[in-house]
Design an enzyme around this catalytic site. Structure first.
Site, PDB file in Angstrom:
ATOM      1  N   LYS A  29       0.861  -1.174   0.000  1.00  0.00           N
ATOM      2  CA  LYS A  29       0.000   0.000   0.000  1.00  0.00           C
ATOM      3  C   LYS A  29       0.905   1.234   0.000  1.00  0.00           C
ATOM      4  CE  LYS A  29      -1.662   2.976   2.597  1.00  0.00           C
ATOM      5  NZ  LYS A  29      -1.629   4.112   1.662  1.00  0.00           N
TER       6      LYS A  29
ATOM      7  N   GLU B  32       9.491   1.521  10.725  1.00  0.00           N
ATOM      8  CA  GLU B  32      10.493   2.582  10.541  1.00  0.00           C
ATOM      9  C   GLU B  32       9.745   3.887  10.730  1.00  0.00           C
ATOM     10  OE1 GLU B  32      13.545   1.965  10.243  1.00  0.00           O
ATOM     11  OE2 GLU B  32      13.680  -0.035   9.356  1.00  0.00           O
TER      12      GLU B  32
ATOM     13  N   CYS C 214      13.287  10.797   7.223  1.00  0.00           N
ATOM     14  CA  CYS C 214      13.314  10.557   8.677  1.00  0.00           C
ATOM     15  C   CYS C 214      14.736  10.509   9.202  1.00  0.00           C
ATOM     16  CB  CYS C 214      12.543   9.292   9.014  1.00  0.00           C
ATOM     17  SG  CYS C 214      12.972   7.937   7.937  1.00  0.00           S
TER      18      CYS C 214
ATOM     19  N   GLU D  27      10.148  16.512  14.696  1.00  0.00           N
ATOM     20  CA  GLU D  27      10.709  16.477  13.347  1.00  0.00           C
ATOM     21  C   GLU D  27      10.066  17.582  12.502  1.00  0.00           C
ATOM     22  OE1 GLU D  27      11.733  12.436  10.856  1.00  0.00           O
ATOM     23  OE2 GLU D  27       9.797  12.635  11.780  1.00  0.00           O
TER      24      GLU D  27
HETATM   25  P1  ADP Z   1       3.196  10.835   6.474  1.00  0.00           P
HETATM   26  O1  ADP Z   1       2.823  11.875   7.460  1.00  0.00           O
HETATM   27  O2  ADP Z   1       4.636  10.749   6.168  1.00  0.00           O
HETATM   28  O3  ADP Z   1       2.318  10.773   5.269  1.00  0.00           O
HETATM   29  P2  ADP Z   1       1.769   8.582   7.442  1.00  0.00           P
HETATM   30  O4  ADP Z   1       2.142   7.698   8.577  1.00  0.00           O
HETATM   31  O5  ADP Z   1       0.509   9.348   7.534  1.00  0.00           O
HETATM   32  O6  ADP Z   1       3.026   9.474   7.258  1.00  0.00           O
HETATM   33  O7  ADP Z   1       1.740   7.772   6.095  1.00  0.00           O
HETATM   34  C1  ADP Z   1       2.602   6.708   5.785  1.00  0.00           C
HETATM   35  C2  ADP Z   1       1.800   5.620   5.111  1.00  0.00           C
HETATM   36  O8  ADP Z   1       0.829   5.151   6.047  1.00  0.00           O
HETATM   37  C3  ADP Z   1       1.015   6.096   3.899  1.00  0.00           C
HETATM   38  O9  ADP Z   1       0.971   5.059   2.935  1.00  0.00           O
HETATM   39  C4  ADP Z   1      -0.364   6.342   4.469  1.00  0.00           C
HETATM   40  O10 ADP Z   1      -1.383   6.269   3.504  1.00  0.00           O
HETATM   41  C5  ADP Z   1      -0.450   5.191   5.450  1.00  0.00           C
HETATM   42  N1  ADP Z   1      -1.465   5.359   6.503  1.00  0.00           N
HETATM   43  C6  ADP Z   1      -1.929   6.486   7.072  1.00  0.00           C
HETATM   44  N2  ADP Z   1      -2.869   6.200   7.996  1.00  0.00           N
HETATM   45  C7  ADP Z   1      -3.006   4.843   8.022  1.00  0.00           C
HETATM   46  C8  ADP Z   1      -3.807   3.912   8.747  1.00  0.00           C
HETATM   47  N3  ADP Z   1      -4.668   4.317   9.670  1.00  0.00           N
HETATM   48  N4  ADP Z   1      -3.655   2.597   8.494  1.00  0.00           N
HETATM   49  C9  ADP Z   1      -2.781   2.166   7.577  1.00  0.00           C
HETATM   50  N5  ADP Z   1      -1.993   2.985   6.852  1.00  0.00           N
HETATM   51  C10 ADP Z   1      -2.097   4.309   7.060  1.00  0.00           C
END
Ligand code: ADP
Length: 530
Positions: free
Chosen positions: A224, A299, A333, A430
């Site tokens: 994903k 990570e 990061c 960050e």
């Molecule tokens: P960033 O702020 O760097 O976008 P996120 O943690 O929001 O970091 O996003 C990293 C990945 O996690 C992306 O692929 C995002 O779509 C996914 N993501 C965000 N929320 C969820 C969730 N509740 N469950 C699974 N994946 C998620």
């Protein structure tokens, strides 16, 4: 704000009337919006011709839309233009992808290591053969300078190459038996179906460093990618098919992040989640994985200190700190988040560093010579602005930049802030943007205390000419990676990962393989019978 909401929010913002003023005030040395669009259009046309601009998910080897035909837009952050629409998938498609990966696991895990290695090698060769295409795609959807994107393709493909080689070295063990008629063996076997959730800052490398070792070990995957940058993931998946990797081994879904995440977590067929992204989402996934007792690799965020000691070589420190801070516009990061500078070298370093930062050219990633592209979206710029405002209100001084770039959109000036203190947001969290906060310190002990005063523990950087100090400080730093006199240290052959709340597990290197392997102990008894 969820990534999906953020994507929509960004899209709306990007197309807002104010952002259109971009074309009215280009910097004299930079191309106009029209030229940039032409370049982007050419890239899109070339990618379409090469078959690498995919706009559907991949399930069981077939390119598919969302079951309800819903889509989301993927935009070029440098211009706001829509590149393409991709499916907005959710639970249903994720469950289909899991079933497909589960079915493919049976045959993929039964292949010999050599057979899997050959598939991975072929995939690597194709990634490298399409380096230019993939690099352009990364710049198009993520915004980083083309040179950095091409670097990401080499780095990202390297994980597939390394995994192809390492596939053949997944050794088990024979343990000396404790009874004469027994033999004790250790087998290493693939964990099963893996859910790989990745962020937007490295649209290729964050995927390959999960999928490479997973496939090498015999696992199958549901990827994903971030909704902000799914196109590179889809292109890489297309190349995996061209490499002959069987349908169902690599699946890609994107859309509603929470729904997809929940489906992966709920499935008993998914045996592992590997995630790169924010600490908040990582914690949610870790908690959610407990329901089915899945393995988890995380990570997460960092708060990297970059410590410049009085005895450092000034040029090396300036060059290293710039690389550690401003790569990908500060959106990694492992980017230096706090530059701790010893009193004796503070003035000299601050001047030389600011001068060098001033030379970083900002602009569209496709423009020759550009060292810093746009930030990923409006929310990212607003975060940077709020951190800078907080620092100024608490007495810090802007030495360079400190505001949005005249290019508009999500461009932000490369910034240096002096006199930053540990209670400011710039030190605590960050910033994920092109802002280098300088914090003065007096002694080595104080530097170590400041550096470790955080819940994060991913990367740290040290600049010193003393061998003894470099050992002492490396041992004292509570971090998973330490760069000494070097600002860019990630490589597929070394373990990458954090301590404390920066994560669990390691990626890359021989250690990264263990994340996708179960250990099975087999006891063969009654050896003396026929
Ligand atoms: P960033 O702020 O760097 O976008 P996120 O943690 O929001 O970091 O996003 C990293 C990945 O996690 C992306 O692929 C995002 O779509 C996914 N993501 C965000 N929320 C969820 C969730 N509740 N469950 C699974 N994946 C998620």
């Amino acid at each position: 704000m969820s990534t999906l909401m953020r994507a929509t929010h960004t899209f709306t913002k990007l197309l807002s009337p104010s952002s259109r003023s971009f074309s009215l005030r280009p910097s004299a040395s930079l191309p106009t919006r029209h030229q940039m669009s032409t370049e982007a259009e050419n890239v899109i046309a070339r990618l379409k011709n090469s078959g690498l601009l995919r706009s559907q998910g991949l399930i069981a080897g077939k390119w598919v839309d969302a079951h309800d035909r819903k889509t989301i837009k993927v935009c070029n952050p440098a211009t706001g233009e829509v590149i393409v629409d991709v499916p907005c998938m959710g639970q249903k498609e994720t469950n289909d992808a899991i079933s497909s990966a589960y079915e493919a696991f049976y045959s993929w895990s039964k292949l010999t290591a050599t057979e899997r290695s050959k598939f991975l090698r072929k995939w690597y060769d194709l990634l490298i053969a399409h380096k230019e295409d993939l690099g352009q795609l990364i710049t198009l959807e993520q915004g980083k300078p083309l040179k950095e994107s091409l670097g990401e393709v080499s780095y990202g493909a390297g994980f597939i190459e390394f995994s192809a080689e390492e596939a053949k070295r997944i050794y088990g063990d024979i343990i000396p038996a404790t009874l004469p008629d027994r033999r004790l063996f250790v087998l290493k076997q693939p964990v099963g179906v893996v859910g790989a959730i990745t962020p937007w800052n490295f649209p290729l490398a964050m995927i390959t460093r999960k999928v490479g070792p997973a496939l090498a070990c015999g696992c199958t995957v549901v990827i994903k990618p971030s909704e902000l940058t799914p196109l590179t993931a889809l292109a890489a998946a297309e190349l995996s098919l061209q490499a002959g990797i069987p349908p169902g081994v690599v699946n890609v879904v994107m859309g509603n992040a929470a729904d997809i995440g929940d489906a992966l977590l709920a499935s008993t067929q998914v045996r592992k989640i590997t995630f790169t992204g924010s600490t908040a989402v990582g914690k949610k996934l870790m908690a959610g994985a407990s329901g089915t007792v899945k393995r988890v690799s995380l990570e997460l965020g960092g708060n990297a200190p970059c410590i410049v000691f009085d005895d450092a070589d000034l040029d090396v420190a300036v060059k290293g700190a710039i690389a550690a801070k401003f790569r990908n516009s500060g959106q990694t990061c492992v980017c230096a988040n706090r530059v701790l500078v010893q009193e004796g070298i503070y003035e000299k370093f601050a001047n030389a560093f600011s001068k060098a930062v001033q030379n970083l050219q900002v602009g569209d990633g496709f423009t020759e010579g550009v060292a810093q592209g746009p930030l990923i979206n409006e929310a990212a710029v607003q975060k940077v602005e709020s951190f800078v405002k907080d620092a100024i209100s608490k007495g810090a001084k802007v030495l360079l930049g400190g505001k949005r770039h005249s290019l508009g959109m999500t461009f932000y000036e490369p910034t240096v802030i002096g006199g930053v203190k540990s209670e400011m947001l710039l030190s605590r969290e960050e910033v994920f943007g092109p802002v280098a906060p300088l914090l003065p310190f007096k002694t080595e002990e104080e530097a170590i205390r400041l550096a470790n005063d955080t819940n994060a523990g991913l990367a740290a950087y040290v600049f010193t000419n003393s061998i003894q100090r470099s050992w002492r400080v490396s041992e004292a730093l509570e971090y998973g990676l330490v760069g000494i006199n070097e600002g860019i240290i990630s490589t597929e052959v070394a373990p990458f990962g954090g301590v404390k709340q920066s994560g669990l597990g390691r990626e890359g290197s021989k250690y990264g393989m263990d994340e996708y392997l179960e250990i099975k102990y087999v006891c063969l008894g009654n050896m003396n019978s026929n």
